[in-house]
Design a protein around this motif. Structure first.
Motif, PDB file in Angstrom:
ATOM      1  N   LEU A 162      97.224  24.361 -61.119  1.00  0.00           N
ATOM      2  CA  LEU A 162      97.391  22.597 -60.988  1.00  0.00           C
ATOM      3  C   LEU A 162      98.202  22.331 -62.144  1.00  0.00           C
ATOM      4  O   LEU A 162      97.801  22.522 -63.299  1.00  0.00           O
ATOM      5  CB  LEU A 162      96.136  21.955 -60.537  1.00  0.00           C
ATOM      6  CG  LEU A 162      96.072  20.264 -60.547  1.00  0.00           C
ATOM      7  CD1 LEU A 162      96.761  20.261 -58.971  1.00  0.00           C
ATOM      8  CD2 LEU A 162      94.865  19.638 -60.363  1.00  0.00           C
ATOM      9  N   GLN A 175     101.395  26.769 -56.601  1.00  0.00           N
ATOM     10  CA  GLN A 175     100.292  26.021 -56.007  1.00  0.00           C
ATOM     11  C   GLN A 175     100.641  24.595 -56.088  1.00  0.00           C
ATOM     12  O   GLN A 175     101.464  24.098 -55.008  1.00  0.00           O
ATOM     13  CB  GLN A 175      99.114  26.013 -56.713  1.00  0.00           C
ATOM     14  CG  GLN A 175      97.700  25.719 -56.101  1.00  0.00           C
ATOM     15  CD  GLN A 175      97.429  26.408 -54.999  1.00  0.00           C
ATOM     16  OE1 GLN A 175      97.991  27.549 -54.584  1.00  0.00           O
ATOM     17  NE2 GLN A 175      96.230  26.242 -54.428  1.00  0.00           N
ATOM     18  N   LEU A 176     100.425  23.634 -56.979  1.00  0.00           N
ATOM     19  CA  LEU A 176     100.299  22.380 -56.494  1.00  0.00           C
ATOM     20  C   LEU A 176     100.942  21.629 -57.846  1.00  0.00           C
ATOM     21  O   LEU A 176     100.217  21.713 -58.826  1.00  0.00           O
ATOM     22  CB  LEU A 176      99.224  21.568 -56.245  1.00  0.00           C
ATOM     23  CG  LEU A 176      99.386  19.965 -55.898  1.00  0.00           C
ATOM     24  CD1 LEU A 176     100.330  19.557 -54.923  1.00  0.00           C
ATOM     25  CD2 LEU A 176      97.880  19.413 -55.393  1.00  0.00           C
ATOM     26  N   LEU A 218      94.633  23.050 -49.278  1.00  0.00           N
ATOM     27  CA  LEU A 218      96.052  22.174 -49.720  1.00  0.00           C
ATOM     28  C   LEU A 218      96.828  21.809 -48.339  1.00  0.00           C
ATOM     29  O   LEU A 218      97.100  22.580 -47.697  1.00  0.00           O
ATOM     30  CB  LEU A 218      96.809  22.993 -50.635  1.00  0.00           C
ATOM     31  CG  LEU A 218      98.041  22.480 -51.080  1.00  0.00           C
ATOM     32  CD1 LEU A 218      97.786  20.941 -51.956  1.00  0.00           C
ATOM     33  CD2 LEU A 218      98.654  23.333 -52.036  1.00  0.00           C
ATOM     34  N   LEU A 378     105.181  22.030 -54.453  1.00  0.00           N
ATOM     35  CA  LEU A 378     104.125  22.954 -53.986  1.00  0.00           C
ATOM     36  C   LEU A 378     104.441  24.203 -53.330  1.00  0.00           C
ATOM     37  O   LEU A 378     105.611  24.545 -53.036  1.00  0.00           O
ATOM     38  CB  LEU A 378     103.253  22.238 -52.993  1.00  0.00           C
ATOM     39  CG  LEU A 378     103.405  22.166 -51.667  1.00  0.00           C
ATOM     40  CD1 LEU A 378     102.113  21.944 -50.785  1.00  0.00           C
ATOM     41  CD2 LEU A 378     104.460  20.842 -51.414  1.00  0.00           C
ATOM     42  N   ARG A 380     102.199  27.329 -51.021  1.00  0.00           N
ATOM     43  CA  ARG A 380     100.985  27.490 -50.419  1.00  0.00           C
ATOM     44  C   ARG A 380     100.382  29.072 -50.191  1.00  0.00           C
ATOM     45  O   ARG A 380      99.738  29.160 -49.324  1.00  0.00           O
ATOM     46  CB  ARG A 380     100.926  26.713 -49.149  1.00  0.00           C
ATOM     47  CG  ARG A 380     100.543  25.267 -49.646  1.00  0.00           C
ATOM     48  CD  ARG A 380     100.909  24.486 -48.277  1.00  0.00           C
ATOM     49  NE  ARG A 380     102.234  24.382 -47.845  1.00  0.00           N
ATOM     50  CZ  ARG A 380     102.902  23.671 -47.080  1.00  0.00           C
ATOM     51  NH1 ARG A 380     102.089  22.902 -46.550  1.00  0.00           N
ATOM     52  NH2 ARG A 380     104.229  23.576 -46.835  1.00  0.00           N
ATOM     53  N   ALA A 396     100.170  15.066 -50.967  1.00  0.00           N
ATOM     54  CA  ALA A 396      99.636  16.348 -50.854  1.00  0.00           C
ATOM     55  C   ALA A 396      98.046  16.147 -51.417  1.00  0.00           C
ATOM     56  O   ALA A 396      97.751  15.343 -52.261  1.00  0.00           O
ATOM     57  CB  ALA A 396     100.347  17.065 -52.060  1.00  0.00           C
TER      58      ALA A 396
END
Length: 401
Positions: A162, A175-176, A218, A378, A380, A396
């Motif tokens: 993150l 990821q994010l 997510l 993002l 995934r 998100a």
């Protein structure tokens, strides 16, 4: 994820009092503080000093207010188990409409692409990944720019990543990621990032979350989108350009769809950034890219991304009616802690905000909610290319399940 909270306050003093309570309730729990703050410039120094003195281990950024609470002060905080890091891996420059063919072979682009591959090879759950092997296959310049804090981390010690970033996050497309709000008129910096007592104007800061976080999901939401077309298949694309759709002219398809929905008479094509291309999977929008221009004679549609969906992708074209606010659930949660990133509008209309506090403060337990006009990025899983959502109201959600 130890705990999370979002605080909306009428005054700086009310916010500081609430943050003091969060600190007292968090004593002895360890972890790294994640924070996103939106406050008047005259309250920033005191508030950030408050946060960073209470939590010496921290990563944070300045964010924008959610439209519903734009007359208030807002701060989202979370305590996380993980390894905080600072990254200076370069991202890509913004796509230039009509200049892809001239620029695509430049040495600068090749270097940045090599750098961005560092995290692009991670699988969805990071299991079984030999980080040293991945880094050994990158260029020397990319290796030298890797976050020092992560060079000796074992894959089994990381569940997800993150991060907060400037507007060129491709070097960490994993990821994010939250693209911090632009702050040139607030702090004199393009963006403002905080990491363990230091302040940065570029790059990224983040945290590699540890398995103690538990299982997470997510998800993304795109509220307010209106379908303009049925499913279409991309016949040909290159760079950030869609060249052919269903063996036809994509811009003319869009114009015909606009005319069918009574939109074409509103004025110039693509006015107010209201049109988007969605990449579909099982009837749902998996990715969404803003249309930046269209050429009816040549047929090409340019997207606000570095890479248009490839040949064979199933897409739809969408329209977003102009609005200041999007539906957002800000109720407190019990048990299932979540982190939510929201895309906010570049500017607000003249209508008053829909939410006014009955008291000096509103505390949303269990939810970390922050907004930015620059959007979020993002990825995934191993099969998905990292992409940036800039749809106003796009959301998100990283949730503990």
């Amino acid at each position: 994820m130890i705990r999370a909270q979002t605080v909306v306050a009428r005054t700086p003093s009310a916010l500081l009092a609430s943050l003091d309570r969060f600190h007292l309730q968090s004593k002895g729990k360890g972890g790294t503080l994640l924070f996103a703050l939106s406050a008047p410039s005259d309250a920033l120094s005191e508030t950030t000093s408050h946060l960073t003195s209470h939590f010496p281990r921290h990563i944070g950024c300045l964010s924008s207010l959610l439209p519903a609470y734009r007359s208030h002060i807002m701060c989202a905080v979370a305590l996380l188990d993980g390894i905080a890091f600072r990254s200076t891996i370069a991202g890509r420059a913004d796509p230039q409409v009509g200049r892809w063919h001239a620029a695509r072979h430049s040495s600068t682009q090749q270097l940045r692409a090599a750098q961005s591959n560092v995290f692009e090879e991670f699988s969805g759950d990071l299991s079984g990944v030999n980080w040293e092997d991945i880094w050994d296959r990158t260029t020397k310049s990319a290796k030298e720019m890797l976050p020092v804090e992560l060079r000796t981390v074992r894959p089994e010690d990381v569940s997800s990543i993150l991060y907060f970033s400037d507007k060129a996050p491709e070097g960490l497309r994993r990821q994010l990621g939250f693209l911090a709000s632009s702050t040139p008129f607030i702090t004199g910096r393009p963006v403002t990032l905080f990491h363990d007592g230091e302040i940065y104007s570029d790059g990224a800061i983040g945290i590699a979350l540890q398995p103690s976080l538990g299982r997470t999901s997510l998800t993304v939401e795109f509220p307010g989108l209106v379908d303009l077309t049925p499913d279409l298949q991309i016949t040909r694309s290159e760079g950030n350009l869609i060249l052919m759709v269903d063996d036809g002219n994509p811009t003319r398809l869009l114009l015909a769809a606009m005319d069918k929905h009574g939109l074409y008479g509103r004025g110039a094509l693509l006015k107010d950034d209201e049109f988007y291309v969605g990449v579909m999977s099982d009837g749902k929008v998996e990715q969404l890219h803003r249309i930046t221009s269209g050429d009816p004679s040549r047929g090409t549609i340019a997207l606000g991304t570095t890479s248009a969906p490839p040949q064979g992708s199933i897409i739809r074209m969408f329209y977003l009616p102009r609005r200041d606010e999007a539906t957002l659930n800000l109720d407190s949660t019990h048990g299932n802690t979540s982190i939510s990133f929201i895309v906010t509008p570049d500017s607000f209309g003249d209508e008053p905000p829909s939410s006014v506090l009955d008291n000096d403060i509103l505390v949303i337990d269990g939810n970390f909610v922050s907004g930015s006009e620059n959007g979020f990025m993002l990825r995934r899983g191993a099969e998905e290319k990292g992409w940036t959502c800039t749809l106003p109201g796009g959301q998100a959600h990283l949730r503990r399940t």
